[in-house]
Design a protein around this motif. Structure first.
Motif, PDB file in Angstrom:
ATOM      1  N   VAL A  76       0.238  -0.758   0.258  1.00 42.18           N
ATOM      2  CA  VAL A  76      -0.115  -0.207   0.147  1.00 42.18           C
ATOM      3  C   VAL A  76       1.152   1.296  -0.217  1.00 42.18           C
ATOM      4  CG1 VAL A  76      -2.245   0.926   1.274  1.00 42.18           C
ATOM      5  CG2 VAL A  76      -1.694  -1.287   1.403  1.00 42.18           C
ATOM      6  N   PRO A  77       1.046   2.135  -1.047  1.00 42.96           N
ATOM      7  CA  PRO A  77       1.354   3.227  -0.694  1.00 42.96           C
ATOM      8  C   PRO A  77       1.576   4.283   0.485  1.00 42.96           C
ATOM      9  CG  PRO A  77       0.114   3.350  -3.148  1.00 42.96           C
ATOM     10  CD  PRO A  77      -0.641   1.927  -2.111  1.00 42.96           C
ATOM     11  N   LEU A  78       2.465   4.949   0.521  1.00 44.73           N
ATOM     12  CA  LEU A  78       2.793   5.883   2.230  1.00 44.73           C
ATOM     13  C   LEU A  78       1.687   6.508   2.288  1.00 44.73           C
ATOM     14  CD1 LEU A  78       4.612   6.603   4.274  1.00 44.73           C
ATOM     15  CD2 LEU A  78       5.494   7.852   3.159  1.00 44.73           C
ATOM     16  N   ILE A  79       0.835   7.300   1.063  1.00 43.66           N
ATOM     17  CA  ILE A  79       0.411   8.308   1.329  1.00 43.66           C
ATOM     18  C   ILE A  79      -1.528   7.782   1.915  1.00 43.66           C
ATOM     19  CG2 ILE A  79      -1.382  10.340   0.596  1.00 43.66           C
ATOM     20  CD1 ILE A  79       1.422  11.091   1.442  1.00 43.66           C
ATOM     21  N   VAL A  80      -1.209   6.388   1.315  1.00 45.80           N
ATOM     22  CA  VAL A  80      -2.696   6.208   1.908  1.00 45.80           C
ATOM     23  C   VAL A  80      -2.706   5.086   3.616  1.00 45.80           C
ATOM     24  CG1 VAL A  80      -4.224   4.053   0.796  1.00 45.80           C
ATOM     25  CG2 VAL A  80      -3.437   5.609  -0.705  1.00 45.80           C
ATOM     26  N   ILE A  87      -1.419  11.650  18.972  1.00 45.31           N
ATOM     27  CA  ILE A  87      -1.515  11.740  17.654  1.00 45.31           C
ATOM     28  C   ILE A  87       0.226  11.577  17.064  1.00 45.31           C
ATOM     29  CG2 ILE A  87      -1.607  13.264  15.947  1.00 45.31           C
ATOM     30  CD1 ILE A  87      -4.064  14.422  17.209  1.00 45.31           C
ATOM     31  N   ILE A  88       0.619  12.534  17.596  1.00 43.93           N
ATOM     32  CA  ILE A  88       1.881  12.594  17.731  1.00 43.93           C
ATOM     33  C   ILE A  88       3.115  11.320  17.775  1.00 43.93           C
ATOM     34  CG2 ILE A  88       4.499  13.409  18.313  1.00 43.93           C
ATOM     35  CD1 ILE A  88       3.012  16.404  17.985  1.00 43.93           C
ATOM     36  N   ALA A  89       2.848  10.509  18.617  1.00 43.24           N
ATOM     37  CA  ALA A  89       3.068   9.630  19.685  1.00 43.24           C
ATOM     38  C   ALA A  89       2.322   8.616  18.910  1.00 43.24           C
ATOM     39  CB  ALA A  89       2.531   9.485  21.097  1.00 43.24           C
ATOM     40  N   SER A  90       1.760   8.710  18.037  1.00 42.36           N
ATOM     41  CA  SER A  90       1.228   7.159  17.205  1.00 42.36           C
ATOM     42  C   SER A  90       2.026   7.342  15.623  1.00 42.36           C
ATOM     43  CB  SER A  90      -0.611   7.090  17.175  1.00 42.36           C
ATOM     44  OG  SER A  90      -0.879   7.204  18.484  1.00 42.36           O
ATOM     45  N   LEU A  91       1.822   8.652  15.062  1.00 48.83           N
ATOM     46  CA  LEU A  91       2.200   8.331  14.043  1.00 48.83           C
ATOM     47  C   LEU A  91       3.548   8.650  13.624  1.00 48.83           C
ATOM     48  CD1 LEU A  91      -0.739  11.621  12.395  1.00 48.83           C
ATOM     49  CD2 LEU A  91      -0.416   8.950  12.289  1.00 48.83           C
ATOM     50  N   ALA A  92       4.007   9.070  14.729  1.00 45.60           N
ATOM     51  CA  ALA A  92       6.195   8.901  14.368  1.00 45.60           C
ATOM     52  C   ALA A  92       6.552   7.136  14.793  1.00 45.60           C
ATOM     53  CB  ALA A  92       6.273  10.115  16.052  1.00 45.60           C
ATOM     54  N   ALA A  93       5.658   6.749  15.416  1.00 47.15           N
ATOM     55  CA  ALA A  93       6.263   4.421  15.964  1.00 47.15           C
ATOM     56  C   ALA A  93       5.737   4.522  15.170  1.00 47.15           C
ATOM     57  CB  ALA A  93       4.938   4.530  17.448  1.00 47.15           C
ATOM     58  N   GLN A  94       4.849   4.826  14.131  1.00 47.01           N
ATOM     59  CA  GLN A  94       5.013   4.011  12.580  1.00 47.01           C
ATOM     60  C   GLN A  94       5.845   4.740  11.725  1.00 47.01           C
ATOM     61  OE1 GLN A  94       0.523   2.531  11.892  1.00 47.01           O
ATOM     62  NE2 GLN A  94       0.457   3.839  13.180  1.00 47.01           N
ATOM     63  N   TYR A  95       5.412   6.562  11.383  1.00 52.08           N
ATOM     64  CA  TYR A  95       6.265   7.092  10.795  1.00 52.08           C
ATOM     65  C   TYR A  95       7.627   8.106  11.049  1.00 52.08           C
ATOM     66  CZ  TYR A  95       1.572   5.464   8.310  1.00 52.08           C
ATOM     67  OH  TYR A  95       1.100   4.780   8.203  1.00 52.08           O
ATOM     68  N   PRO A  96       8.977   7.025  11.629  1.00 48.83           N
ATOM     69  CA  PRO A  96       9.586   7.910  12.024  1.00 48.83           C
ATOM     70  C   PRO A  96      10.144   8.960  11.726  1.00 48.83           C
ATOM     71  CG  PRO A  96      10.433   5.776  11.572  1.00 48.83           C
ATOM     72  CD  PRO A  96       9.092   6.014  11.220  1.00 48.83           C
ATOM     73  N   ASN A  97      10.200   8.747   9.629  1.00 51.63           N
ATOM     74  CA  ASN A  97      11.031  10.043   9.304  1.00 51.63           C
ATOM     75  C   ASN A  97      10.396  10.605   9.168  1.00 51.63           C
ATOM     76  OD1 ASN A  97      13.810   8.634   9.469  1.00 51.63           O
ATOM     77  ND2 ASN A  97      12.841   6.969   8.259  1.00 51.63           N
ATOM     78  N   ILE A  98       8.834  11.181   9.171  1.00 53.61           N
ATOM     79  CA  ILE A  98       8.063  11.917   8.718  1.00 53.61           C
ATOM     80  C   ILE A  98       7.927  12.911   9.647  1.00 53.61           C
ATOM     81  CG2 ILE A  98       6.000  12.554   8.887  1.00 53.61           C
ATOM     82  CD1 ILE A  98       4.920  10.077   7.539  1.00 53.61           C
ATOM     83  N   GLY A 141       5.027   7.692  -5.545  1.00 55.18           N
ATOM     84  CA  GLY A 141       6.177   7.648  -5.179  1.00 55.18           C
ATOM     85  C   GLY A 141       6.880   8.502  -3.647  1.00 55.18           C
ATOM     86  N   VAL A 142       5.980   8.926  -2.963  1.00 56.79           N
ATOM     87  CA  VAL A 142       6.333   9.717  -1.815  1.00 56.79           C
ATOM     88  C   VAL A 142       6.755   8.689  -0.752  1.00 56.79           C
ATOM     89  CG1 VAL A 142       4.816  11.285  -0.421  1.00 56.79           C
ATOM     90  CG2 VAL A 142       3.978  11.527  -2.350  1.00 56.79           C
ATOM     91  N   LYS A 143       7.531   9.639  -0.225  1.00 55.98           N
ATOM     92  CA  LYS A 143       9.071   9.030   0.715  1.00 55.98           C
ATOM     93  C   LYS A 143       8.541   9.855   1.797  1.00 55.98           C
ATOM     94  CE  LYS A 143      12.603   7.838  -2.419  1.00 55.98           C
ATOM     95  NZ  LYS A 143      11.705   7.915  -3.499  1.00 55.98           N
ATOM     96  N   GLU A 144       8.903   9.292   3.313  1.00 48.72           N
ATOM     97  CA  GLU A 144       8.498   9.909   4.169  1.00 48.72           C
ATOM     98  C   GLU A 144       9.207  11.354   4.648  1.00 48.72           C
ATOM     99  OE1 GLU A 144       9.628   7.848   7.883  1.00 48.72           O
ATOM    100  OE2 GLU A 144       7.766   5.384   7.500  1.00 48.72           O
ATOM    101  N   GLU A 145       9.775  11.183   3.691  1.00 46.37           N
ATOM    102  CA  GLU A 145      11.248  12.420   4.077  1.00 46.37           C
ATOM    103  C   GLU A 145      10.291  14.029   2.922  1.00 46.37           C
ATOM    104  OE1 GLU A 145      12.316   9.494   3.257  1.00 46.37           O
ATOM    105  OE2 GLU A 145      13.570   9.210   4.251  1.00 46.37           O
TER     106      GLU A 145
END
Length: 311
Positions: free
Chosen positions: A5-9, A57-68, A107-111
């Motif tokens: 599944v693409p990152l954005i989705v 919110i921040i803890a949940s998203l940061a745990a899954q997407y550390p480079n965002i 093709g979007v990346k976390e960065e």
């Protein structure tokens, strides 16, 4: 979570689930009756619900997407520290997860991503009991442009199989559309939605120029954009500075996905890169379609536009 599944989705699906949990935190704080109000500035408040929902919110998203890069409204030390385990959300919304990602976002990346978080949009209204105005906002920008967003209403009431359910979550994705409800056509007459708690002489001058049949004064950028999508109002106008990027990123993304438009009062889009200033200096103008937006833009006095453009 499938790696295909693409990152954005995936991120949008995660954000929907996280917003639902944050909304419950907002309700829980209110039900306990200890709001923990802190005055950050003139007519600018923070509550325990703001702080706790942001931590979730921040803890949940940061745990899954550390480079965002995640930017939240409540940049206070009290919003940091240990987060209760039941606030860490790793679930994803299955309906969103099944969406087909637009080719431009595959093709979007976390960065490349900046997430703008307003854990409780409409804090003043929350403290005064105007709970229907309150929203949780998670906006996702790629290369400075809002491409996806979540607007969660903690106090929206629905009946499902005869049982009352609290909370509604609406999402939008560029090139796909919106989910959570079906947008309605705008009203027949020009109805403006605007702030109820942060007005001033400049803002009022912009409103007067519209010659609207009605002006609705409500709290929260998220709630105002929902009024556009629900056909309650035609245009959202706040003709001076005041709101911030975390107020408008998610609403702009959702509105845009529905075919609407949100800019400043000069007609320029805001940029949502991490280095951008937080304040939306030149106001907000939004409408459910381009035609209404162009009409409203033409009604704003040039002297007001010139004054704002010098900021």
């Amino acid at each position: 979570m499938s790696t295909s599944v693409p990152l954005i989705v995936k991120l949008l699906a995660s954000s929907v689930s996280v917003a639902n949990r944050a909304g419950k935190i907002v309700r829980d704080v209110m039900s306990k009756g200890e709001l923990g109000i802190v005055e950050k500035g003139k007519d600018d408040y923070q509550t325990e619900a703001d702080r706790s929902a942001q931590r979730c919110i921040i803890a949940s998203l940061a745990a899954q997407y550390p480079n965002i890069n995640i930017i939240g409204e409540e940049d206070n030390p009290d919003t940091e520290g240990d987060v209760p385990s039941d606030w860490i959300v790793i679930d994803t919304d299955k309906d969103v997860l099944s969406l087909e990602c637009p080719s431009s976002l595959q093709g979007v990346k976390e960065e490349d991503i900046v997430v703008w978080v307003d854990p409780l949009d409409g804090t003043s209204e929350y403290t005064q009991g105007f709970l229907e105005h309150v929203t949780v906002l998670i906006g996702i920008s790629v290369n400075e442009k809002p491409v996806a967003g979540v607007i969660h209403q903690p106090y929206y009431k629905t009946l499902i199989d005869g049982e009352k359910k609290m909370g509604r979550t609406i999402w939008g994705l560029q090139g796909v559309g919106v989910g959570g409800f079906t947008p309605a056509p705008p009203p027949d007459s020009l109805i403006i939605t605007t702030t109820r708690s942060h007005s001033n002489a400049l803002a009022e001058k912009g409103l007067q120029a519209m010659n609207a049949s009605q002006v609705l004064r409500v709290g929260g950028a998220g709630y105002k954009v929902l009024q556009l999508l629900e056909g309650v109002a035609s245009v959202y106008l706040f003709a001076t500075s005041g709101c911030k990027k975390w107020d408008t990123c998610a609403p702009e993304a959702v509105l845009s996905a529905a075919g609407g438009k949100l800019t400043d009062i000069l007609g320029n889009y805001y940029k949502y890169g991490a280095s951008e200033q937080r304040l939306n200096k030149t106001g907000v103008l939004a409408a459910v379609n381009n035609e209404l937006h162009s009409y409203a833009l033409s009604k704003i006095p040039e002297e007001l536009k010139e004054l704002q453009s010098k900021k």
